[in-house]
Motif scaffolding. Structure first.
Motif, PDB file in Angstrom:
ATOM      1  N   SER A 269       0.824  -1.218   0.000  1.00 55.65           N
ATOM      2  CA  SER A 269       0.000   0.000   0.000  1.00 55.65           C
ATOM      3  C   SER A 269       0.856   1.265   0.000  1.00 55.65           C
ATOM      4  N   ARG A 274       5.824   5.555   3.391  1.00 56.94           N
ATOM      5  CA  ARG A 274       5.428   6.787   4.090  1.00 56.94           C
ATOM      6  C   ARG A 274       6.046   6.828   5.497  1.00 56.94           C
TER       7      ARG A 274
ATOM      8  N   LEU B  78       6.551  13.413   2.174  1.00 57.90           N
ATOM      9  CA  LEU B  78       6.477  12.638   0.930  1.00 57.90           C
ATOM     10  C   LEU B  78       5.021  12.314   0.618  1.00 57.90           C
ATOM     11  N   PRO B  80       3.397   9.792  -1.508  1.00 55.76           N
ATOM     12  CA  PRO B  80       3.789   8.635  -2.329  1.00 55.76           C
ATOM     13  C   PRO B  80       2.882   8.461  -3.542  1.00 55.76           C
ATOM     14  N   ALA B  84      -1.001   5.560   0.216  1.00 54.60           N
ATOM     15  CA  ALA B  84      -0.421   4.992   1.440  1.00 54.60           C
ATOM     16  C   ALA B  84      -1.310   5.335   2.619  1.00 54.60           C
ATOM     17  N   LEU B  85      -2.435   4.657   2.684  1.00 53.11           N
ATOM     18  CA  LEU B  85      -3.429   4.923   3.726  1.00 53.11           C
ATOM     19  C   LEU B  85      -3.960   3.604   4.252  1.00 53.11           C
ATOM     20  N   PHE B  98      -0.383   9.080  11.275  1.00 51.43           N
ATOM     21  CA  PHE B  98       0.791   9.570  10.538  1.00 51.43           C
ATOM     22  C   PHE B  98       1.397  10.800  11.220  1.00 51.43           C
ATOM     23  N   PHE B 101       3.962  10.216  14.189  1.00 53.53           N
ATOM     24  CA  PHE B 101       5.362   9.846  13.926  1.00 53.53           C
ATOM     25  C   PHE B 101       6.313  11.017  14.156  1.00 53.53           C
ATOM     26  N   TYR B 102       5.754  12.237  14.210  1.00 50.32           N
ATOM     27  CA  TYR B 102       6.618  13.425  14.300  1.00 50.32           C
ATOM     28  C   TYR B 102       6.597  14.056  15.694  1.00 50.32           C
ATOM     29  N   ASN B 142      -4.210  11.509   0.861  1.00 51.15           N
ATOM     30  CA  ASN B 142      -2.815  11.068   0.712  1.00 51.15           C
ATOM     31  C   ASN B 142      -1.865  12.270   0.748  1.00 51.15           C
ATOM     32  N   ALA B 145      -1.791  13.973   4.364  1.00 52.39           N
ATOM     33  CA  ALA B 145      -1.129  13.108   5.359  1.00 52.39           C
ATOM     34  C   ALA B 145       0.371  13.386   5.407  1.00 52.39           C
ATOM     35  N   SER B 146       0.889  14.012   4.346  1.00 51.79           N
ATOM     36  CA  SER B 146       2.328  14.298   4.283  1.00 51.79           C
ATOM     37  C   SER B 146       2.660  15.691   4.799  1.00 51.79           C
TER      38      SER B 146
END
Lengths: 436, 305
Positions: A269, A274, B78, B80, B84-85, B98, B101-102, B142, B145-146
């Motif tokens: 996916s 990501r 990024l 992608p 990417a979900l 997501f 992560f930061y 998508n 999310a970046s």
């Protein structure tokens, strides 16, 4: 029809496109049939080399004969001594042989006591101690043992019967009966009556006072087989207590395999890409997967055991610390197994196929389905390389035998060692980069 | 913002990038245009440190980008190429995952999620599972999310693949707004229209090599002609193929011929000749040269090949 054929053709093309996954389709049943075949292939001759603790304290010829026959039978492997803390072999006595069974070193013990068979005995006395940790194994042990002993008894049986008859009929009637028999044999076989010798009846009469004279109990004590269950007497549900570990391990491995191969889905996916585009390393992803799967495995096992406790009255509280540590060890080892599948497989289908094969193989040879003692020697040796064997043995010790923490430390150690080795191999494989 | 120096990346059966060098300035909207398999995604994967180059260096800001340098990734977002979900959870939950992560403070993260969802018109659907979204909605999700960690550099790897025109325009508008707000954007595509619309500077990549780069005007100026001529294929034009070749190079492109005029080309003489040959002007289309024509000129192939 052409459309259907085209669709079938499409299915075959897709099926054949992943050669490894395709191989598992055939390899799994072939390999499992081979394993089961080797286990049950010798069903006519029965299992071999079942460990039987043995003590012959009798000096009677019949005791020696039984020992000799049991020594040479393929069904049993007689254990006559144990190792003390210094590693010195010490012959069993009536106490240590019971401890040997209690600790799970053998499923049963046969003791031929000093008074097993004397000159005045009307039957053979034996003592049998057992641990019914597995019903199938115990039935076979008892069956083969009885058959073996009985095959050695004809002389003693006749002798005992005669003594019993004399005690029942009295010395005069017994002597008259013997004389009559001698006359008949002499007449029909043309043999001098002086050459026909029966054992003396006088010795028999000497110890008749305690004997019953009831005809109904005529055959009693010809074989006096005194049995004592040493382990699991107070367990409410023996079947569930013995089985829960094996089934729990098998389902745990299926769960963790499915969870581990989710890495493939995340890769497909693009989620892995990501995640790796953020300040997260591959090692962190692997550890997070590992710890998640391990905690999931622990929770699954804990839930299964709690339900087992509620539904089947399995005692999980008596050795809670030992059981908890064992759950952690089993979860870690199973998680490592799942991670290895992801690491060595190139596709999700391959991982699932390999996982199914290994789970069924490990469950069958590890003892989750039937006792490892039924298996040929080399498979028994292989079974000790499986995490199922060590986890199951640990669960059996804690739940069935009530073993304290110190007794399951070897199991725990092996499970953690398996986890460490497999995790290291997995990390090395991951570094080669099929998934990331 | 980005310095790529002499980067080479090889895979077992192919050299994906060969001695690529590029620079992207702060605040630029940089386009990387090339056909499928040209090496665009490999370059993106190198820029985020997913892969290490076999040769050369990549810097984002002052940080050298490698697989092990997590610091460099903190300023990169990024988008992608794939969606990417996680399909089985809601848009809001995806973004919270997501964003986590930061290590963004919870309140800040939730505010940003709301702001980004509203910006791409998904706020009303935030609690719906992603599996119920259309392709265009997934593409928008998508994208945002970046952006939750507010990166200085946004890498968009063909972010509009399979998107309807309406969603595509919404994505373009949003990206342009981000760029105006100061974000540096690197945008890979094989659609020359996208590169022409969005990018202030463009590099054209083919077979792992940068074949040219510059602003749109710079690139088009590299063509030796000012008009692009397409001749629709039919029975009358096909038999006049040799005649067309007197005026330049003819490239067969599906349902038409693309005529690349030579240096002596005169439009008036071309049309007179067509009239003499009986070719209807209905079959001849004039247009300004495009990046497609430039790519054709440089490689002899279409971007769509």
């Amino acid at each position: 029809m052409r459309t259907v054929l085209a669709l079938i053709s499409k299915e075959y093309k897709l099926f054949l496109s992943d050669r490894v996954a395709m191989g598992f389709t055939f390899l799994i049943p072939i390999a499992l049939i081979a394993i089961w075949g080797s286990i049950f292939g010798n069903v006519d001759s029965g299992p071999e080399h079942l460990r039987l603790a043995f003590l012959n304290a009798s000096s009677s010829p019949i005791g020696r004969n039984i020992e000799k026959v049991l020594d040479t039978t393929r069904t049993f492997s007689l254990v006559k001594s144990y190792q003390d803390e210094r590693g010195i072999e010490i012959p069993f006595d009536t106490v240590t042989i019971k401890d040997y069974v209690r600790k799970g070193n053998a499923s049963a013990a046969l003791v031929i006591p000093p008074d097993a068979y004397t000159g005045t005995s009307i039957g053979l006395k034996l003592k049998f101690y057992y641990d019914p940790k597995n019903d199938m194994e115990m039935q076979i042990i008892q069956g083969v043992l009885t058959q073996t002993i009985m095959s050695q008894l004809p002389g003693a049986f006749i002798e005992g019967m005669q003594r019993k008859a004399v005690r029942y009929l009295g010395l005069d009637s017994g002597t008259a009966f013997n004389t009559g028999i001698k006359s008949l044999v002499s007449r029909y076989f043309n043999i001098d009556t002086s050459k026909i010798v029966f054992p003396s009846l006088k010795d028999t009469i000497a110890s008749t006072s305690q004997e019953s004279k009831g005809g109904k109990e005529f055959f009693k004590n010809v074989l006096d087989f005194e049995s004592e269950q040493l382990v699991g007497k107070n367990i409410a549900n023996p079947w569930a207590t013995r089985s829960v570990g094996g089934w729990a391990m098998m389902f745990l491995m299926f769960t963790l395999t499915a969870s581990s191969v989710s890495l493939f889905e995340e890769k497909l996916s693009g989620v892995v890409l990501r995640i790796l585009a953020s300040p997260i390393s591959r090692v962190q992803i692997l550890w997070s997967k590992y710890l998640f799967n391990m905690s999931l495995g622990f929770i699954q096992l804990a839930v299964l055991f709690v339900f087992g406790s509620i539904l089947f009255k399995i005692d999980i509280l008596s050795n809670l610390v030992a059981l908890t540590l064992l759950l952690v060890g089993a979860s870690m080892a199973c998680t490592s197994f799942g991670m290895l599948l992801s690491a060595v497989s190139k596709t999700q289908s391959q991982a699932r196929g390999l996982g199914t094969f290994l789970i069924l193989a490990m469950s069958s040879i590890g003892g989750a389905w039937f006792p490892t003692t039924f298996m040929p020697g080399f498979i028994q040796a292989i079974s000790k390389l499986t995490l199922v064997y060590w986890a199951m043995d640990g669960f059996l010790q804690v739940l069935w035998r009530g073993a304290p923490l110190v007794d399951i430390l070897p199991n725990l150690g092996v499970l953690l060692l398996i986890a460490a080795i497999i995790t290291s191999v997995s990390i090395l494989q991951f570094k080669k980069g099929h998934v990331f | 913002m980005i310095r790529i120096s002499d980067v080479t990346k090889k895979f077992p059966t192919v050299t994906a990038l060969q001695n690529v060098s590029l620079t992207v300035a702060d605040g630029e909207f940089f386009g990387l245009l090339g056909p499928n398999g040209a090496g665009k995604s490999t370059l993106m994967n190198l820029l985020i440190g997913y892969l290490d180059p076999d040769g050369g260096d990549i810097f984002v800001g002052d940080e050298k980008v490698t697989r092990d340098n997590l610091e460099a990734r903190k300023n990169i977002g990024l988008v992608p190429q794939s969606l990417a979900l996680y399909d089985d959870i809601s848009a809001q939950e995806n973004l919270e995952i997501f964003g986590s992560f930061y290590h963004i403070e919870k309140r800040t993260l939730l505010d940003r999620i709301e702001e980004r969802l509203r910006a791409v018109e998904l706020y009303d659907r935030r609690k719906d599972k992603v599996s119920t979204f259309s392709g265009g909605m997934k593409r928008r999700l998508n994208l945002i999310a970046s952006l939750l960690h507010d990166p200085k550099l946004l890498l968009c790897d063909e972010p509009t693949v399979g998107v309807d025109p309406q969603s595509r325009n919404a994505i373009f508008d949003y990206l342009e707004m981000l760029n105006r707000g100061g974000k540096t954007i690197v945008y890979t595509t094989h659609y020359m229209e996208e590169a022409e619309r969005l990018c202030t500077r463009i590099a054209i990549i083919d077979s792992g090599t940068i074949i040219t780069e510059g602003t749109l005007d710079d690139l088009l100026a590299k063509l030796s002609y000012e008009e692009s001529i397409s001749i629709i294929k039919n029975s009358s034009t096909i038999e006049k193929l040799e005649k067309f070749r007197q005026f330049g190079t003819v490239v067969d492109d599906d349902d038409r011929y693309e005529l690349k005029p030579n240096g002596t080309f005169r439009l008036s003489s071309f049309f007179k000749s067509m009239e003499d040959e009986g070719v209807s002007t209905r079959f001849i289309q004039m247009s300004k040269p495009t990046l497609e024509a430039l790519f054709l000129n440089l490689t002899g192939r279409s971007l769509r090949d």
